[in-house]
Design a protein around this motif. Structure first.
Motif, PDB file in Angstrom:
ATOM      1  N   GLN A  39      56.949  50.106 107.845  1.00 38.21           N
ATOM      2  CA  GLN A  39      55.877  49.259 107.348  1.00 38.21           C
ATOM      3  C   GLN A  39      56.468  47.933 106.891  1.00 38.21           C
ATOM      4  O   GLN A  39      57.348  47.894 106.027  1.00 38.21           O
ATOM      5  CB  GLN A  39      55.115  49.931 106.201  1.00 38.21           C
ATOM      6  CG  GLN A  39      53.890  49.149 105.763  1.00 38.21           C
ATOM      7  CD  GLN A  39      52.940  49.966 104.920  1.00 38.21           C
ATOM      8  OE1 GLN A  39      53.306  50.993 104.353  1.00 38.21           O
ATOM      9  NE2 GLN A  39      51.687  49.538 104.848  1.00 38.21           N
ATOM     10  N   ALA A  40      55.968  46.877 107.495  1.00 37.80           N
ATOM     11  CA  ALA A  40      56.382  45.536 107.124  1.00 37.80           C
ATOM     12  C   ALA A  40      55.374  44.962 106.131  1.00 37.80           C
ATOM     13  O   ALA A  40      54.217  45.402 106.101  1.00 37.80           O
ATOM     14  CB  ALA A  40      56.472  44.651 108.355  1.00 37.80           C
ATOM     15  N   SER A  90      62.233  44.099 111.125  1.00 40.96           N
ATOM     16  CA  SER A  90      62.405  44.082 109.673  1.00 40.96           C
ATOM     17  C   SER A  90      61.229  44.791 109.020  1.00 40.96           C
ATOM     18  O   SER A  90      60.075  44.430 109.252  1.00 40.96           O
ATOM     19  CB  SER A  90      62.492  42.642 109.159  1.00 40.96           C
ATOM     20  OG  SER A  90      63.643  42.003 109.675  1.00 40.96           O
ATOM     21  N   ALA A  91      61.529  45.792 108.214  1.00 40.97           N
ATOM     22  CA  ALA A  91      60.482  46.578 107.564  1.00 40.97           C
ATOM     23  C   ALA A  91      61.127  47.613 106.662  1.00 40.97           C
ATOM     24  O   ALA A  91      62.352  47.788 106.675  1.00 40.97           O
ATOM     25  CB  ALA A  91      59.611  47.284 108.607  1.00 40.97           C
ATOM     26  N   MET A  92      60.291  48.303 105.922  1.00 43.19           N
ATOM     27  CA  MET A  92      60.739  49.480 105.188  1.00 43.19           C
ATOM     28  C   MET A  92      60.563  50.675 106.115  1.00 43.19           C
ATOM     29  O   MET A  92      59.490  50.851 106.692  1.00 43.19           O
ATOM     30  CB  MET A  92      59.919  49.666 103.921  1.00 43.19           C
ATOM     31  CG  MET A  92      60.454  50.746 102.993  1.00 43.19           C
ATOM     32  SD  MET A  92      61.979  50.246 102.177  1.00 43.19           S
ATOM     33  CE  MET A  92      61.291  49.200 100.881  1.00 43.19           C
ATOM     34  N   GLY A 119      61.954  55.225 101.074  1.00 42.44           N
ATOM     35  CA  GLY A 119      62.195  54.392 102.235  1.00 42.44           C
ATOM     36  C   GLY A 119      63.514  53.644 102.137  1.00 42.44           C
ATOM     37  O   GLY A 119      64.156  53.604 101.085  1.00 42.44           O
ATOM     38  N   THR A 120      63.904  53.066 103.241  1.00 43.99           N
ATOM     39  CA  THR A 120      65.114  52.256 103.270  1.00 43.99           C
ATOM     40  C   THR A 120      64.792  50.951 103.991  1.00 43.99           C
ATOM     41  O   THR A 120      64.183  50.958 105.060  1.00 43.99           O
ATOM     42  CB  THR A 120      66.279  53.011 103.933  1.00 43.99           C
ATOM     43  OG1 THR A 120      67.488  52.251 103.837  1.00 43.99           O
ATOM     44  CG2 THR A 120      66.012  53.340 105.400  1.00 43.99           C
ATOM     45  N   GLN A 121      65.172  49.846 103.382  1.00 42.43           N
ATOM     46  CA  GLN A 121      64.799  48.531 103.888  1.00 42.43           C
ATOM     47  C   GLN A 121      65.750  48.075 104.983  1.00 42.43           C
ATOM     48  O   GLN A 121      66.976  48.181 104.844  1.00 42.43           O
ATOM     49  CB  GLN A 121      64.806  47.504 102.760  1.00 42.43           C
ATOM     50  CG  GLN A 121      64.503  46.082 103.190  1.00 42.43           C
ATOM     51  CD  GLN A 121      63.082  45.893 103.641  1.00 42.43           C
ATOM     52  OE1 GLN A 121      62.138  46.419 103.052  1.00 42.43           O
ATOM     53  NE2 GLN A 121      62.896  45.131 104.727  1.00 42.43           N
ATOM     54  N   ILE A 122      65.183  47.562 106.047  1.00 45.23           N
ATOM     55  CA  ILE A 122      65.968  46.944 107.112  1.00 45.23           C
ATOM     56  C   ILE A 122      65.510  45.506 107.271  1.00 45.23           C
ATOM     57  O   ILE A 122      64.318  45.242 107.401  1.00 45.23           O
ATOM     58  CB  ILE A 122      65.810  47.691 108.441  1.00 45.23           C
ATOM     59  CG1 ILE A 122      66.455  49.071 108.329  1.00 45.23           C
ATOM     60  CG2 ILE A 122      66.421  46.899 109.582  1.00 45.23           C
ATOM     61  CD1 ILE A 122      66.306  49.914 109.564  1.00 45.23           C
TER      62      ILE A 122
END
Length: 126
Positions: A39-40, A90-92, A119-122
């Motif tokens: 999810q962005a 780019s998103a969680m 979650g992990t952020q990218i």
């Protein structure tokens, strides 16, 4: 009790790689469809990849050929190998589970998947 905690996110440049991990143990008998969703900011959640009890995989059209979902049953861990990352990625990212009785797909994980961790952020920079 299922208590997955996602890890492996970070900041990379476009074209880079990351591997996400999600340790999962004690799945309920019905939650045999696993996967990753993202999810962005300002956008809805979407399924990225899924894997069923028989290790059959499915991917969102936007990641096919670049991501691989797999599971290590000995370690009770779900992985997502992400190569050739793009800024649009780019998103969680969250691991998610859902019942596979009506089939297992990226779409079903995206809609029905229950997330359990933070979650992990990218973040992918161009």
């Amino acid at each position: 009790q299922v208590q997955p905690v996602e890890s492996g996110g970070g900041s990379v440049q476009a074209g880079g790689s990351l591997r996400l991990s999600c340790p999962i143990s004690g799945f309920t008998g019905s939650d045999d469809c696993m996967g990753w969703i993202r999810q962005a900011p300002g956008k809805g959640r979407e399924g990225v990849a899924s894997i069923d009890r028989n290790s059959k995989t499915d991917y969102g059209y936007f990641v096919r050929g670049r991501f691989i979902i797999y599971r290590d049953n000995n370690k009770n861990t779900l992985y997502l190998q992400m190569d050739s990352l793009k800024p649009g990625g780019s998103a969680m990212y969250y691991c998610a589970t859902t019942a596979g009785t009506l089939g297992c797909s990226t779409g079903r994980v995206g809609i029905y998947g229950r997330t359990w961790g933070q979650g992990t952020q990218i973040t992918v920079s161009s």
